[in-house]
Design a protein around this motif. Sequence first.
Motif, mmCIF file in Angstrom:
data_model
loop_
_atom_site.group_PDB
_atom_site.id
_atom_site.type_symbol
_atom_site.label_atom_id
_atom_site.label_comp_id
_atom_site.label_asym_id
_atom_site.label_seq_id
_atom_site.Cartn_x
_atom_site.Cartn_y
_atom_site.Cartn_z
ATOM 1 N N LYS A 8 -10.758 44.368 20.794
ATOM 2 C CA LYS A 8 -9.989 45.651 20.350
ATOM 3 C C LYS A 8 -9.642 46.400 21.945
ATOM 4 N N LEU A 9 -10.605 45.971 22.832
ATOM 5 C CA LEU A 9 -10.096 46.619 23.985
ATOM 6 C C LEU A 9 -9.427 45.872 24.907
ATOM 7 N N GLY A 10 -8.938 44.681 24.424
ATOM 8 C CA GLY A 10 -8.063 43.959 25.083
ATOM 9 C C GLY A 10 -8.642 42.878 25.989
ATOM 10 N N ILE A 11 -10.158 42.821 25.712
ATOM 11 C CA ILE A 11 -10.821 41.544 26.679
ATOM 12 C C ILE A 11 -10.804 40.331 25.730
ATOM 13 N N GLU A 12 -10.133 39.468 26.327
ATOM 14 C CA GLU A 12 -9.521 38.193 25.410
ATOM 15 C C GLU A 12 -10.390 37.073 25.851
ATOM 16 N N VAL A 13 -11.096 37.000 26.985
ATOM 17 C CA VAL A 13 -11.789 35.751 27.788
ATOM 18 C C VAL A 13 -13.444 35.924 27.636
ATOM 19 N N THR A 14 -13.810 34.929 27.007
ATOM 20 C CA THR A 14 -15.372 34.711 27.069
ATOM 21 C C THR A 14 -15.712 33.492 27.535
ATOM 22 N N ALA A 15 -16.513 33.457 28.567
ATOM 23 C CA ALA A 15 -16.910 32.012 29.197
ATOM 24 C C ALA A 15 -18.199 32.011 29.552
ATOM 25 N N LEU A 16 -18.738 30.686 29.219
ATOM 26 C CA LEU A 16 -20.029 30.480 29.537
ATOM 27 C C LEU A 16 -20.061 29.497 30.911
ATOM 28 N N ALA A 17 -20.848 30.228 31.883
ATOM 29 C CA ALA A 17 -20.720 29.217 33.218
ATOM 30 C C ALA A 17 -22.043 28.828 33.617
ATOM 31 N N LEU A 18 -22.199 27.578 33.758
ATOM 32 C CA LEU A 18 -23.410 26.827 34.272
ATOM 33 C C LEU A 18 -23.164 27.123 35.758
ATOM 34 N N ILE A 19 -24.419 27.552 36.358
ATOM 35 C CA ILE A 19 -24.279 27.648 37.873
ATOM 36 C C ILE A 19 -25.490 26.962 38.642
ATOM 37 N N ASN A 20 -25.157 26.411 39.545
ATOM 38 C CA ASN A 20 -26.055 25.756 40.620
ATOM 39 C C ASN A 20 -26.205 26.445 41.837
ATOM 40 N N LEU A 21 -27.459 26.643 42.376
ATOM 41 C CA LEU A 21 -27.715 27.156 43.662
ATOM 42 C C LEU A 21 -28.260 26.103 44.561
ATOM 43 N N THR A 22 -27.834 26.185 45.892
ATOM 44 C CA THR A 22 -28.371 25.336 46.909
ATOM 45 C C THR A 22 -28.368 26.206 48.130
ATOM 46 N N PRO A 23 -29.556 26.281 48.842
ATOM 47 C CA PRO A 23 -30.805 25.727 48.283
ATOM 48 C C PRO A 23 -31.317 26.580 47.227
ATOM 49 N N PHE A 24 -32.056 25.756 46.109
ATOM 50 C CA PHE A 24 -32.673 26.926 45.203
ATOM 51 C C PHE A 24 -33.975 26.873 45.554
ATOM 52 N N ASN A 25 -34.292 28.514 46.176
ATOM 53 C CA ASN A 25 -35.492 28.866 46.681
ATOM 54 C C ASN A 25 -35.522 30.187 46.028
ATOM 55 N N ARG A 26 -36.586 30.991 46.516
ATOM 56 C CA ARG A 26 -36.772 32.343 46.122
ATOM 57 C C ARG A 26 -35.620 33.208 46.714
ATOM 58 N N GLU A 27 -35.422 32.930 48.040
ATOM 59 C CA GLU A 27 -34.229 34.074 48.673
ATOM 60 C C GLU A 27 -32.791 33.942 47.992
ATOM 61 N N THR A 28 -32.526 32.728 47.770
ATOM 62 C CA THR A 28 -31.149 32.251 46.967
ATOM 63 C C THR A 28 -31.161 32.871 45.583
ATOM 64 N N ILE A 29 -32.148 32.717 45.138
ATOM 65 C CA ILE A 29 -32.194 33.064 43.676
ATOM 66 C C ILE A 29 -32.219 34.844 43.570
ATOM 67 N N HIS A 30 -33.104 35.453 44.362
ATOM 68 C CA HIS A 30 -33.060 36.924 44.697
ATOM 69 C C HIS A 30 -31.716 37.402 44.973
ATOM 70 N N SER A 31 -31.089 36.782 45.993
ATOM 71 C CA SER A 31 -29.655 37.050 46.223
ATOM 72 C C SER A 31 -28.717 37.081 45.351
ATOM 73 N N PHE A 32 -28.700 35.922 44.459
ATOM 74 C CA PHE A 32 -27.769 35.634 43.458
ATOM 75 C C PHE A 32 -27.945 36.559 42.108
ATOM 76 N N LEU A 33 -29.323 36.811 41.979
ATOM 77 C CA LEU A 33 -29.566 38.062 40.871
ATOM 78 C C LEU A 33 -29.207 39.431 41.216
ATOM 79 N N GLU A 34 -29.326 39.755 42.481
ATOM 80 C CA GLU A 34 -28.556 41.029 42.993
ATOM 81 C C GLU A 34 -27.177 41.038 42.705
#
Length: 157
Positions: free
Chosen positions: A62-88
């Motif tokens: 009703k607000l004109g938001i027409e797209v819903t997507a499910l996005a699968l994400i991979n991080l490289t490298p997958f470590n504490r630093e990249t995870i923290h940055s991604f979540l921020e």
Amino acid sequence: MTFILDDYDKAILRELQEDASISNLNLSKKIGLSPSACLTRTKNLVETGIIKKFTTIVDENKLGIEVTALALINLTPFNRETIHSFLEDIDRYPQVQECYTLTGSHDFLLKIVAKDMESYRNFIIDSLMQNSAISRVDTSMVMSTEKRTVSVPIDEV
């Protein structure tokens, strides 16, 4: 920590999940408690964190938001630093409604909404992919929503 809920607590949770705007007086009548006892129990459910917050669910179409997507994400490298940055980064984007950490071949699942396909494309390229740790984005577009709830099955606890 798991909490033991009695039938009154469960009834309060069921009713509030159905309509969080219900008055304490009406809630107390529905579950068969005095208003003061009902309010005390509801406050206890909030204070213990069982109730995280009261909110409003908006119909995005009703607000004109027409797209819903499910996005699968991979991080490289997958470590504490990249995870923290991604979540921020994810916390800053209102387009990302939900984010889940996964096991298996993908690291995260995002539920993303956008006004249209062009807006979604621009968000992915101009915002999300600016995080250099993102190595892959696989997107599935939602064609229609058949069931959507934020309610927890109280009878199973």
